[in-house]
Each structure stands twice: as structure tokens, then as C-alpha cells.
Design an enzyme around this catalytic site. Structure first.
Site, PDB file in Angstrom:
ATOM      1  N   ALA A   1       8.955   4.807 -13.593  1.00 24.33           N
ATOM      2  CA  ALA A   1       9.544   4.959 -12.264  1.00 24.33           C
ATOM      3  C   ALA A   1      10.207   3.647 -11.884  1.00 24.33           C
ATOM      4  CB  ALA A   1       8.466   5.332 -11.245  1.00 24.33           C
ATOM      5  N   MET A   2      11.015   3.682 -10.819  1.00 26.41           N
ATOM      6  CA  MET A   2      11.666   2.464 -10.325  1.00 26.41           C
ATOM      7  C   MET A   2      11.568   2.443  -8.819  1.00 26.41           C
ATOM      8  SD  MET A   2      13.334  -0.336 -11.001  1.00 26.41           S
ATOM      9  CE  MET A   2      13.895  -1.477  -9.739  1.00 26.41           C
ATOM     10  N   GLU A   3      11.215   1.268  -8.291  1.00 29.01           N
ATOM     11  CA  GLU A   3      10.770   1.146  -6.905  1.00 29.01           C
ATOM     12  C   GLU A   3      11.893   1.006  -5.885  1.00 29.01           C
ATOM     13  OE1 GLU A   3      10.179  -1.099  -9.414  1.00 29.01           O
ATOM     14  OE2 GLU A   3      10.523  -3.147  -8.742  1.00 29.01           O
ATOM     15  N   ASN A   4      13.117   1.454  -6.164  1.00 31.02           N
ATOM     16  CA  ASN A   4      14.223   1.256  -5.225  1.00 31.02           C
ATOM     17  C   ASN A   4      13.780   1.515  -3.790  1.00 31.02           C
ATOM     18  OD1 ASN A   4      16.023   1.363  -7.647  1.00 31.02           O
ATOM     19  ND2 ASN A   4      15.401   3.502  -7.578  1.00 31.02           N
TER      20      ASN A   4
ATOM     21  N   HIS B   1       1.826   2.757  -7.236  1.00 32.32           N
ATOM     22  CA  HIS B   1       2.427   1.533  -7.786  1.00 32.32           C
ATOM     23  C   HIS B   1       3.814   1.299  -7.170  1.00 32.32           C
ATOM     24  CE1 HIS B   1       3.356  -1.128 -11.433  1.00 32.32           C
ATOM     25  NE2 HIS B   1       4.574  -0.866 -10.977  1.00 32.32           N
ATOM     26  N   GLU B   2       4.625   2.337  -7.119  1.00 28.77           N
ATOM     27  CA  GLU B   2       5.984   2.175  -6.562  1.00 28.77           C
ATOM     28  C   GLU B   2       5.916   1.905  -5.062  1.00 28.77           C
ATOM     29  OE1 GLU B   2       8.091   1.761  -8.860  1.00 28.77           O
ATOM     30  OE2 GLU B   2       6.707   2.539 -10.371  1.00 28.77           O
TER      31      GLU B   2
ATOM     32  N   HIS C   1       5.208  -1.701  -4.527  1.00 31.35           N
ATOM     33  CA  HIS C   1       6.431  -2.500  -4.710  1.00 31.35           C
ATOM     34  C   HIS C   1       7.268  -2.604  -3.434  1.00 31.35           C
ATOM     35  CE1 HIS C   1       6.681  -3.708  -8.837  1.00 31.35           C
ATOM     36  NE2 HIS C   1       6.640  -2.502  -9.337  1.00 31.35           N
TER      37      HIS C   1
ATOM     38  N   GLU D   1       5.057  -6.965 -10.870  1.00 29.66           N
ATOM     39  CA  GLU D   1       4.352  -5.941 -11.654  1.00 29.66           C
ATOM     40  C   GLU D   1       2.836  -6.086 -11.637  1.00 29.66           C
ATOM     41  OE1 GLU D   1       5.788  -3.457 -12.157  1.00 29.66           O
ATOM     42  OE2 GLU D   1       7.872  -4.123 -12.071  1.00 29.66           O
TER      43      GLU D   1
END
Ligand SMILES: [Zn+2]
Length: 815
Positions: A259-262, A292-293, A296, A315
């Protein structure tokens, strides 16, 4: 546009930061005109000290560039950089360009869903990819607010970091954002299925491809519930409100990472929307990813590392906080157990490997090589060290320091020293020694119990000496009863007396960071103790100790197999099983002798017969049985009739077909027919895995064309082809490819960049090739400086794991 783009160097980033501050980006994208490219108009307002610099831009074509109203020659664009001669004070740059839709999971990725032919787009700006979406000063410490205007086909929805509204069909306006780093700017667009909710004044939404709408609907309650619970807990712990407006979670196709935390628009790989029945461990993994995201949004998005050498600030914190919060407030109270199985060995192997680096200050000199530090050290080791630190200073000081850090650097950037300063202001002591030993020195100590001497030995790695103290609970079993024993190791030898015959597990609850080998008596005792062990976290510690010892060639794989046989029938295969058995298949079966697979299979069948119909253990046992079967009749029996309580869903059907393919007991027609019945994205991946697994020359050549790039396929299919390529028992077919792997490396690497470039090297690495000089060839390749640094590093890591296999076979030869 002549030389190939080079990755940003740290020194260049520092100089550009000193010269510029960016006021705002206003970006207009036209996604509706064409299927292979899109128009991107970027208007950038910035302040400069005056003088020359450059903006990052990786277009298909440049139509017009104006700096402060004056046209610039687009022909000056070189290596992804357009030189700018700036004025002192206010500047405005306008870049009108055509950009490529990409298919490697980076930039604006566009894919076609095989289920219905519809097109989907998402943005992944991370690490060097933002300039293929819009012209920008691409480095984490030049933050600015963004306003996006998007034109898209009329049946599409659009999401981004700012809340999106559609004043007329096909037109989308996004609210101006808080200051963002380029690497987490995104746009998600397509005919996505969308679900909406609200919590505590925050708009929540979920999206996924239309063809998996029903699966998203089925999972939505759980996802929204976890999101709500985590928001409440993060707000409680930090006392700082989530500041990015709406919170959208987009499940997108062919995503490289988990995933990516944008900010405001997190992207996840869409296999996390389950199309088949899954077991609890998979749900825990998804829950911790969601958390987790969310973590962030504070660590990474409100305060961002100044440079990639501090990516642990992102991270390690997100990993620690994500698991902690999941365990504390969601239905997955056992999240730390899953984390122990999933992450500890990964981190320890990275920390003992040739590319180990300190958690903090990893030395990344350019952005592309920093990508390789998204490894077990930055996640698992960093998380464990933060857990230790929080335990040592207490939650009150730990969070006071964190809140000071987040408040002081809000919407800006910071370094490790800033965080240590914050903790000191909050009352923490002795951080210098702690940081020097745990954060700035690489490597893991090995802890062993010397029963004869009555001591625990602490051995630091020779290359990275340090005087690290360890505080943890050991577990000691006397007459079959486990008791915790608080333990502190501050010297190379620490007295540790136990009664005769007691079993000893050092740090089984992952409270410190070390390799912990069980001594021979403990290993023998585990054969009777593991099957009746009630504490799941303790059991994960026992398995991890055994796994670590095997990777160090300190235990006979035959003894591990005995343990699998003894423990499998009674333990929950979803934690001890899914994680451990995948490891058993790749590490124990090939190294433990000829009958190993048959023994695992018998144990799985026993488990299958003994478990309750409909239980997750039953499902997990069937999966192990499928994966270890060598009998096509048995496998086809499961295609005709699964055991009561289990339905043959997409996942199970393809598991059986892949296994049949590996055994040479199916053909391309049957596999194609299976794909045609359910032509989904998942089927396409599994079809690739199955075809590549067939034991014939044509299949191996077919897989190889994907490695070299002769046939261009997206990331998940590439991974599946690599998994199918090297199957035990097919050596006659695959041995010629050992040589070709190294010969074709430059070709495989040449047409690729970013994530996939290094991934493809690992996907196709011949992991089981313990004989025949593969290890020597791999080591030579790591010294070949015509290969990109990231690629060489991945080969070095794979070579290290291969060397460990060779060492096991040398220590415990099989007839
Ligand atoms: Zn992360």
C-alpha cells in the site's frame, strides 16, 4: 531528451532546497483524450534565491514551457531535467507536456481489467516517478499545496489528495491540499465501484474495480470498522487531529507495494479485496496494513523525513504503531503474533546479509538506491527497536516526545536528531548510547544458551561490533510447564541456570532484536512441547528460533521436519502453518532428504481429517495438502469434490491446477479453459503461474520471454512466471537457464526501471540452485558495475540466502 534520467543525488537535493521554496502547484490533467498518454499542464509558483537550477520532467513530448512569461526551449530537457534560470524572489513556471500512462505500477499506471475490458488509472509518485505525471521539484523537503483539475471519461470517478467534486460530467475539481511532498501526490481515476461512510467528521470512502464490486461490498463493514477504530486510537495517542480532509482507501490493480500512504487517498494492492475465502492470518495482515497507512498520516505525511536516509522515521514507526494499534483496538488482538511470523526472520536475514545497514542513516546517496532500503531492517528491526524504546522510557515520555516532534515540524521535514531532541525534551535519558548501538550500528547479536556452562552467550556480528544490552522475557519449560523469566543481558556471558531437561526459549515474544538459536535439548523437547503449547505468541517465538537456527546452519533440517510432523496436526496452520509451511516448502523440504515432501503431505492429510468442517484450520490444511501432493488422482478428486465445509473457489481451483501443472498432469487447453470460465485478473496471474510450471521446454521458454522482457507483462504476472519457472524435479529442463539467467540479466534490466527492475531479478533468481556454481556466478554479478546498483544489491541478497542453503547441505549432507 537524450541521456537517460538519473536519480536525484543527496547533495543536489540539499543545494536545491537552499535555493528554492515552492509556493504551490496547480495541475491540470486530461485523462480522457487518449489511452496511452495524457496531457499534463503544471503551473508552479516558487521563490528562488536567484540563479540556475532545474525542474524534474519525464514526458513523452513537451509543448510549451514558460518561466515568468518567457518561453524556454524544451530541447534543453536532458536526463529528465529541464534547466531553469530563476529570478531572485517570485517565479512562475508553466509546463505543458504529454505524459505516458505506464504499466509498471509507477507514475500514472493504466490497466485493463480482463474481466470486463474497463480501464483503470492510479498514480504512484513514489521515488522518481512524480515527474512522469507533472513537472515538479521532486524531493521530499520541497513541500507545497496542490490543486488538481482533471478531465476524465464521463463514467469515471476521480479521487486525489484533496476532496474531489464533479461540477459537470467528466470534469473534476480537487480541493487545495495541505503542503505535500511530491512522493505522495496521487490521482485515482476510473469506473471504480465506490462506498462511502463517515466517522468523527471525517469523510471515509473505499473503491475497487467494478468487476470485484461484490467482494468490496462484502468486506466494507470490516474495513470501515477498522478505519474508525484506528482513527480513534491515533487521535487518542497523539492528540493531533488527522489534518488531510477526507480519507479515501483505493484498492487498485497491479500495485507493486502492499500500500502507499498518500495523504487523503491511500492506495492498496487489490488482492487485499478477497475474491476467495481467506483465513484469519490474511485478514490480520490486511488490518495491520490499513493501520500502518493510517499511522503514516502522522509519521511521514504531517512530518516527512528530510532525506531518504531517515526513511525509518516513516517505516519503523508505521510498522510499530500499525501493529500496536491493530492489536489494541481491533478484533485482531493477536496482531503481534502474525507480525512475528511474517516479519522477524525477514528482518534478521536482511540484518545479517551483505547489504545490511543501520536502521538510521542508511547512507542512501540517491533516491533510487534508497528504494532498496524498504527492507526488513527499516520495517521489522526498526519497529522492534521502537517497541524496546517505548518499553524502556514508558509510554508517557515516548508519546510526549513524538507529539513534540509532530507539532514542532508540522507540514515540514525533520531528521532523526530532531526526534531524539524531542524525546530528550520530554525527559528521556541516555539516548545517545541507545541510538549509537541500535540505530546507527548494523547487524544482530546471536544469543545462545550454553546449558553445560549455565550461561547465555551474546555474540555480536564480527563486522559490526557493538555493546548492546538486551531486555526480554525468556520462556523456560520445566516438566512441560512454561514460565516467563525476566532477563537482561549486559555482557558477553550472563548466568542462566535451569533445572535438568528444561527447555529454554530466549526472547520468544520479540521484545529485543537478535538471532536466538535453541540448544539441542530444547530442540528435542519442542517435539513434545510444541503440540500442546497454548500461547500463540510463544509458539511463534519457538518457530522463529528454529527458523533462525536453520538459516544459520545450526540445526539439522531432518530435526525440523520431525518438528513439523509432530506439531502440524495440532497447531493452527494459519499462523504456525501459513507462514511456517511456506518456509518449510522452500527451506526444509529441499534440504531434508527425499521423503520430506511426502511426510509433510501425510501430516497435512492427518490435519485435514482431524479438523472441524468449515474451520479455517481445515481450509489451511487442504491448501498444504494440495501444495504437497504428488498424486494427480488425489488432486483431481479435490476438483470434483472438496471436503465437506469447503467450497472450491477461484483460489483453491487454481492451487490445484498449478500443482497439476507442476506435476505435468494437465495441459495448456485445460488451463486456458479454466481461465475462460472466470477471466479475472487473479485468473490471469494464476494461469501464468500454471503455464510456467509445466515440465516442458516450451513452457520454460515462455516464462523466460517474460523475464527478458521479450513479452511485456505487468508485475504480478512477472512474479508468477518466476515462481513457476524453477520447480523442484524439473532440473533437466531448467539447468540450462542457470547460465542464461546471468547472461540475460543486462537484457532483463535494460527496459525496466524502479520497482520492477530490481523485482524481476529476484522473481527469477534460481533460489534452489545449490550446486553447479550458481552461487559463484551470483557473487560475480554483484561486482558487475555495468548493472544498476539496486539490481546488484538484490542479487547479493539472493546470493546470501543461497549461500545459507549451501551451508545447511554442507553441515547436514543428504545421501
Ligand atoms: Zn509504510
Amino acid at each position: 531528451m537524450s541521456t537517460s534520467p538519473q536519480s536525484l543525488q543527496r547533495a543536489e537535493a540539499l543545494a536545491r532546497f537552499d535555493l528554492l521554496s515552492v509556493e504551490e502547484y496547480d495541475i491540470t490533467l486530461d485523462l480522457a483524450a487518449d489511452e496511452s498518454t495524457f496531457r499534463s499542464l503544471a503551473r508552479v509558483r516558487f521563490q528562488s534565491g536567484g540563479g540556475s537550477t532545474w525542474i524534474d520532467l519525464k514526458p513523452v513530448a513537451v509543448h510549451d514551457v514558460r518561466l515568468n512569461g518567457e518561453p524556454l526551449d524544451p530541447g534543453l530537457l536532458d536526463g529528465g531535467r529541464l534547466p531553469l534560470d530563476t529570478l531572485a524572489g517570485d517565479n512562475e513556471l508553466v509546463v505543458d507536456a504529454t505524459m505516458p500512462f505506464r504499466n509498471d505500477g509507477e507514475g500514472l499506471h493504466r490497466s485493463v481489467d480482463p474481466a470486463d475490458g474497463r480501464h483503470y488509472v492510479y498514480g504512484m509518485s513514489f521515488m522518481d516517478a512524480a515527474p512522469t505525471i507533472f513537472a515538479c521539484f521532486d524531493q521530499p523537503d520541497l513541500k507545497a499545496p496542490y490543486t488538481f483539475h482533471v478531465r476524465a471519461p464521463e463514467d469515471w470517478v476521480v479521487f486525489g489528495n484533496g476532496r474531489a467534486t464533479s461540477p459537470e460530467p467528466g470534469v473534476w475539481e480537487l480541493e487545495r491540499t495541505q503542503p505535500l511532498s511530491t512522493y505522495f501526490v496521487t490521482i485515482v481515476a476510473g469506473p471504480y465501484h465506490v462506498l462511502r461512510a463517515e466517522h468523527d467528521g471525517i469523510e471515509l470512502s473505499l473503491s475497487a474495480r467494478a468487476s470485484i464490486a461484490a467482494d468490496l461490498d462484502a468486506d466494507a463493514d470490516e474495513l470501515f470498522t477498522i478505519t474508525r477504530q484506528c482513527f480513534d486510537e491515533f487521535h487518542r495517542l497523539f492528540g493531533i487531529r488527522y489534518p488531510f480532509g477526507a480519507y479515501h482507501q483505493a484498492f487498485v490493480p497491479e500495485f507493486n507495494a502492499g500500500a502507499m500512504e498518500n495523504p487523503g487517498c491511500v492506495t492498496f494492492r487489490d488482492p487485499l479485496i478477497f475474491s476467495s475465502r481467506v483465513t484469519r492470518g490474511v485478514r490480520i495482515q490486511r488490518a495491520t496494513t490499513v493501520a500502518h497507512e493510517m499511522a503514516h498520516q502522522w509519521f511521514g505525511n504531517i512530518v516527512t523525513p528530510k532525506w531518504w536516509d531517515d526513511l525509518w522515521l516513516n517505516e519503523s514507526f508505521a510498522e510499530y504503531m500499525g501493529v500496536r494499534v491493530t492489536a489494541a483496538v481491533t478484533e485482531y488482538a493477536d496482531a503481534w503474533t502474525d507480525n512475528a511470523y511474517a516479519r522477524r526472520l525477514w528482518g534478521l536475514m536482511a540484518d545479517q546479509g551483505p547489504s545490511t545497514h543501520p536502521v538510521a542513516g542508511n547512507g542512501a546517496e540517491d533516491a533510487a538506491s534508497a528504494l532498496q532500503d524498504f527492507d526488513g531492517i527499516s520495517y521489522a528491526k526498526g519497529s522492534t527497536i521502537l517497541k524496546q524504546l517505548a518499553a524502556a522510557m514508558g509510554d508517557e515520555v515516548f508519546f510526549a516526545g513524538v507529539v513534540d516532534h509532530l507539532t514542532r515540524h508540522r507540514f515540514g521535514n525533520a531528521t532523526m536528531h530532531d526526534l531524539l531532541d524531542s524525546w530528550e525534551r520530554a525527559g528521556a535519558r541516555d539516548l545517545d548510547t541507545f541510538a549509537a548501538n541500535w540505530l546507527r550500528t548494523a547487524g544482530a547479536d546471536t544469543l545462545t544458551f550454553d546449558r553445560a556452562a549455565g550461561v547465555v552467550l551474546r555474540t555480536p556480528p564480527a563486522d559490526h561490533p557493538a555493546d548492546r544490552s538486551h531486555t526480554f522475557r525468556a520462556a523456560v519449560a520445566v516438566d512441560g510447564v512454561w514460565e516467563d523469566r525476566p532477563t537482561t543481558l549486559t555482557a558477553t556471558e550472563t548466568p542462566f541456570e535451569v533445572p535438568d531437561g528444561a527447555a529454554v526459549l530466549l526472547d520468544p515474544y520479540t521484545e529485543s532484536w537478535s538471532m536466538t538459536h535453541p540448544d539441542p535439548e530444547t530442540l528435542a523437547a519442542l517435539k513434545t512441547l510444541l503440540p500442546v503449547m497454548e500461547d500463540d505468541l510463544l509458539r511463534s517465538g519457538a518457530w522463529n528460533a528454529v527458523r533462525e537456527a536453520l538459516h544459520d546452519a545450526a540445526v539439522d533440517p531432518a530435526d525440523v521436519l520431525d518438528l513439523v510432523e509432530a506439531a502440524l496436526p495440532v497447531e493452527d496452520p494459519e499462523d504456525g502453518g501459513r507462514r511456517t509451511l511456506a518456509w518449510v516448502q522452500s527451506w526444509v523440504v529441499p534440504l531434508a532428504g527425499r521423503d520430506a515432501l511426502a511426510r509433510v503431505h501425510r501430516a497435512a492429510l492427518g490435519k485435514l481429517a482431524a479438523t472441524e468442517a468449515g474451520s479455517e484450520q481445515q481450509l489451511a490444511a487442504l491448501r498444504v495438502a494440495i501444495g504437497s501432493s504428488t498424486d494427480p488422482t488425489e488432486l483431481r478428486g479435490w476438483l470434483d469434490a472438496t471436503p465437506p465445509g469447503i467450497e472450491l473457489d477461484l483460489d483453491l481451483r487454481w492451487r490445484v491446477l498449478v500443482r497439476l501443472a507442476t506435476l505435468g498432469a494437465t495441459d495448456r487447453d485445460e488451463l486456458q479453459a479454466a481461465y475462460d470460465v472466470q477471466p479475472t485478473n487473479r485468473s490471469r496471474i494464476e494461469h501464468t503461474r500454471a503455464v510456467a510450471s509445466l515440465p516442458d521446454a516450451e513452457a520454460k521458454a515462455w516464462a523466460w520471454d517474460r523475464f527478458t522482457g521479450k513479452v511485456d507483462v505487468p508485475n504480478y504476472e512477472l512474479e508468477a512466471a518466476g515462481a513457476g519457472m524453477w520447480r523442484g524435479g524439473q532440473e533437466e529442463l531448467t539447468d540450462p537457464y542457470l547460465e542464461r539467467y546471468f547472461a540475460d540479466l543486462p537484457t532483463a534490466v535494460a527496459g525496466r526501471s524502479g520497482w520492477v527492475q530490481a523485482d524481476v531479478v529476484a522473481f527469477f533468481f534460481p533460489r534452489g540452485a545449490v550446486a553447479g556454481g550458481t552461487l559463484e556466478r551470483a557473487r560475480a554479478a554483484t561486482d558487475d558495475d555495468t548493472l544498476p546498483r539496486a539490481v546488484r544489491r538484490r542479487i547479493a541478497d539472493e546470493a546470501d540466502l543461497l549461500a545459507r542453503r549451501v551451508a545447511v547441505l554442507t553441515a547436514y549432507p543428504r545421501p
